[in-house]
Design a protein around this motif. Structure first.
Motif, PDB file in Angstrom:
ATOM      1  N   SER A   1       0.022  -1.816  -8.337  1.00 47.14           N
ATOM      2  CA  SER A   1      -0.042  -1.902  -6.877  1.00 47.14           C
ATOM      3  C   SER A   1      -1.346  -1.375  -6.288  1.00 47.14           C
ATOM      4  N   VAL A   2      -2.217  -0.778  -7.104  1.00 47.25           N
ATOM      5  CA  VAL A   2      -3.353  -0.036  -6.550  1.00 47.25           C
ATOM      6  C   VAL A   2      -4.307  -0.920  -5.748  1.00 47.25           C
ATOM      7  N   GLY A   3      -4.551  -2.145  -6.196  1.00 47.63           N
ATOM      8  CA  GLY A   3      -5.447  -3.025  -5.457  1.00 47.63           C
ATOM      9  C   GLY A   3      -4.882  -3.402  -4.101  1.00 47.63           C
ATOM     10  N   ALA A   4      -3.595  -3.730  -4.056  1.00 51.59           N
ATOM     11  CA  ALA A   4      -2.944  -4.098  -2.802  1.00 51.59           C
ATOM     12  C   ALA A   4      -2.837  -2.899  -1.873  1.00 51.59           C
ATOM     13  N   VAL A   5      -2.546  -1.713  -2.422  1.00 41.51           N
ATOM     14  CA  VAL A   5      -2.468  -0.500  -1.597  1.00 41.51           C
ATOM     15  C   VAL A   5      -3.839  -0.185  -1.016  1.00 41.51           C
ATOM     16  N   MET A   6      -4.883  -0.379  -1.792  1.00 41.59           N
ATOM     17  CA  MET A   6      -6.237  -0.178  -1.293  1.00 41.59           C
ATOM     18  C   MET A   6      -6.523  -1.121  -0.123  1.00 41.59           C
TER      19      MET A   6
ATOM     20  N   ALA B   1       6.513  -5.029  -7.513  1.00 44.14           N
ATOM     21  CA  ALA B   1       7.180  -5.137  -6.213  1.00 44.14           C
ATOM     22  C   ALA B   1       6.376  -4.419  -5.139  1.00 44.14           C
ATOM     23  N   ALA B   2       5.851  -3.246  -5.474  1.00 38.81           N
ATOM     24  CA  ALA B   2       5.026  -2.504  -4.517  1.00 38.81           C
ATOM     25  C   ALA B   2       3.745  -3.263  -4.200  1.00 38.81           C
ATOM     26  N   MET B   3       3.197  -3.950  -5.173  1.00 35.24           N
ATOM     27  CA  MET B   3       1.991  -4.742  -4.951  1.00 35.24           C
ATOM     28  C   MET B   3       2.244  -5.838  -3.925  1.00 35.24           C
ATOM     29  N   PHE B   4       3.352  -6.573  -4.097  1.00 31.90           N
ATOM     30  CA  PHE B   4       3.678  -7.629  -3.139  1.00 31.90           C
ATOM     31  C   PHE B   4       3.946  -7.042  -1.756  1.00 31.90           C
ATOM     32  N   ALA B   5       4.638  -5.897  -1.710  1.00 36.07           N
ATOM     33  CA  ALA B   5       4.944  -5.271  -0.425  1.00 36.07           C
ATOM     34  C   ALA B   5       3.668  -4.829   0.287  1.00 36.07           C
ATOM     35  N   ALA B   6       2.771  -4.180  -0.444  1.00 37.39           N
ATOM     36  CA  ALA B   6       1.528  -3.699   0.162  1.00 37.39           C
ATOM     37  C   ALA B   6       0.653  -4.860   0.616  1.00 37.39           C
ATOM     38  N   ARG B   7       0.616  -5.919  -0.174  1.00 31.66           N
ATOM     39  CA  ARG B   7      -0.192  -7.080   0.220  1.00 31.66           C
ATOM     40  C   ARG B   7       0.385  -7.729   1.477  1.00 31.66           C
ATOM     41  N   GLY B   8       1.713  -7.820   1.547  1.00 30.29           N
ATOM     42  CA  GLY B   8       2.341  -8.367   2.737  1.00 30.29           C
ATOM     43  C   GLY B   8       2.082  -7.513   3.962  1.00 30.29           C
TER      44      GLY B   8
END
Length: 340
Positions: free
Chosen positions: A85-90, A142-149
Motif C-alpha cells: 500500500s505504500v505507493g498509494a498511501v504516498m 486492499a489498503a492500496m486500493f482504498a488509498a488510491r480511491g
C-alpha cells in the motif's frame, strides 16, 4: 592426534561455523555494494562524467522518497510480512496535503496530518493481519486500493503546491564550494530516517523482537515476546514512512496527482530485496536497503545517460531481483545445512 588436539580442532570448527552463521546475512549486502561500485565504475569509464558531485547528489535527492519508503518496508519484511500500500498511501497523503495547503492551512498542521493518516493506514493493515488473520499480501492490497480511491476522491486532477515551506524542502541547497556535493532538506530527511531505522533495529529491544519474529514467530511467542504489538508497530512505521514520503515527493514534484506512486511499492520491495533483506523475514539491514535504493537509482541514471527507454530499468531491476532471490535461497539452504 591427541585428545587436546582434537578438542582444539573442534573448537576452531565451531567458531568458524558461528562466524559464518552470524555474518551470512551480510553477504547479500556486500553483494549489492559490489554491484553498485561496479556499475558506477563502469559508467564512469564509459561516460567519463558519471561519478561527479552533481550526479551523486541527484542520485540521493531524486530517490529520497524511495529511500524513506524502503526503511519502512524493511521493518515489515523483516517480520515476514509485506506492504503493497505504500505507493498509494504516498499518493493519498500527498493529495490531501496539497488540498489542505491550497485551502490555507499552515504547514505545521498539514504535515502531522499526513503522517497520522499514513500511520492510520499502516495500523489498518496491521489489524487486518493480526486480528483477522488476513494474509499481509491481501490486507495491504486492499489498503492500496482504498488509498488510491481516497486519492481520487480528493481530486481527479493535479493540485499545484505553492506553500513556501514545502517547496523549500527541495529548493534549498546546502553546499560547500561551487561544484561540490550538495544536499537539500529532503535528502537530509531521508538520511535521518535511515539513521533512525538503523539505530532502532540494531540497538533496541523492539528491533531485536522484529528479527526474532521474522526468524520464527512461534518461538518468539513462546519466549514471551510482544509479537502482536511489534508487528502492528512495524506496519505503523511503514505507514508513517509512506506519509513522510508523501511530503518529500510533493516537495520534489511541486504538485500532487492521484496517479503518483503507481508501481512504487514494487520498486521499494525490489530495492529492499536487492539490499539483502530476506522476503521470508528475519534477516536484513536498513543499510542494505539504502544500497538497494542506490542500485535502483544508478540503473535509472545510466539508462537516462544512454538515452534508452525507461522500460530497460524494469528489465534490469527484474534481472537483479531474480539473481538476489536465488542467492538468498542458496544462503538460507547453506545456513540450514550448517545448523543440522
Amino acid at each position: 592426534m591427541t585428545a587436546s588436539g582434537t578438542e582444539r580442532r573442534g573448537a576452531v570448527t565451531t567458531a568458524v561455523q558461528r562466524f559464518r552463521s552470524r555474518h551470512a546475512s551480510w553477504v547479500p549486502v556486500f553483494g549489492a555494494l559490489v554491484i553498485l561500485i561496479a556499475m558506477m565504475g563502469g559508467a564512469q569509464a564509459y561516460f567519463g562524467t558519471f561519478v561527479t558531485p552533481r550526479v551523486l547528489s541527484a542520485l540521493l535527492l531524486d530517490n529520497a522518497y524511495l529511500l524513506i519508503l524502503a526503511v519502512g518496508m524493511t521493518f515489515v519484511i523483516l517480520t515476514g510480512g509485506i506492504d503493497l500500500s505504500v505507493g498509494a498511501v504516498m499518493a493519498f497523503t500527498g493529495m490531501l496535503g496539497a488540498s489542505l495547503l491550497s485551502q490555507g492551512l499552515p504547514t505545521a498542521v498539514v504535515v502531522p496530518v499526513m503522517l497520522l493518516l499514513g500511520a492510520g493506514m499502516g495500523l489498518a493493515v496491521g489489524v487486518m493481519v493480526q486480528y483477522f488473520g488476513v494474509q499481509p499480501f491481501i490486507a495491504s492490497l486492499a489498503a492500496m486500493f482504498a488509498a488510491r480511491g481516497l486519492a481520487f476522491m480528493v481530486s481527479l486532477s493535479s493540485i499545484k503546491v505553492e506553500d513556501p515551506a514545502i517547496l523549500w524542502l527541495q529548493s534549498a541547497r546546502i553546499q560547500g564550494a561551487p561544484g561540490s556535493f550538495y544536499l537539500t532538506p529532503t535528502g537530509i530527511l531521508a538520511l535521518l530516517v535511515v539513521l533512525v531505522g538503523i539505530l532502532v533495529l540494531q540497538f533496541t529491544r523492539f528491533g531485536r523482537t522484529i528479527y526474532a519474529i521474522g526468524g520464527n514467530e512461534q518461538s518468539a511467542r513462546l519466549m514471551g515476546l510482544p509479537v502482536v504489538r511489534t508487528k502492528l508497530l512495524a506496519y505503523v512505521i511503514s505507514g508513517v514512512c509512506a506519509g513522510l514520503a508523501g511530503v518529500v515527493f510533493t516537495a520534489y514534484t511541486g504538485a500532487s496527482y492521484p496517479l503518483n506512486g503507481i508501481g512504487t511499492e514494487l520498486d521499494t520491495i525490489a530495492a529492499v530485496v536487492i539490499g539483502g533483506t530476506l522476503l521470508t523475514g528475519g534477516s536484513g539491514y536498513v543499510l542494505g536497503s539504502m544500497i538497494g535504493v542506490f542500485v535502483y537509482g544508478t540503473i535509472k541514471t545510466v539508462i537516462s545517460f544512454l538515452g534508452a527507454e525507461q522500460a530497460w530499468t524494469r528489465i534490469t531491476i527484474g534481472g537483479l531481483l531474480l539473481i538476489f532471490v536465488v542467492v538468498q535461497r542458496v544462503i538460507v539452504a547453506r545456513s540450514a545445512t550448517q545448523r543440522s
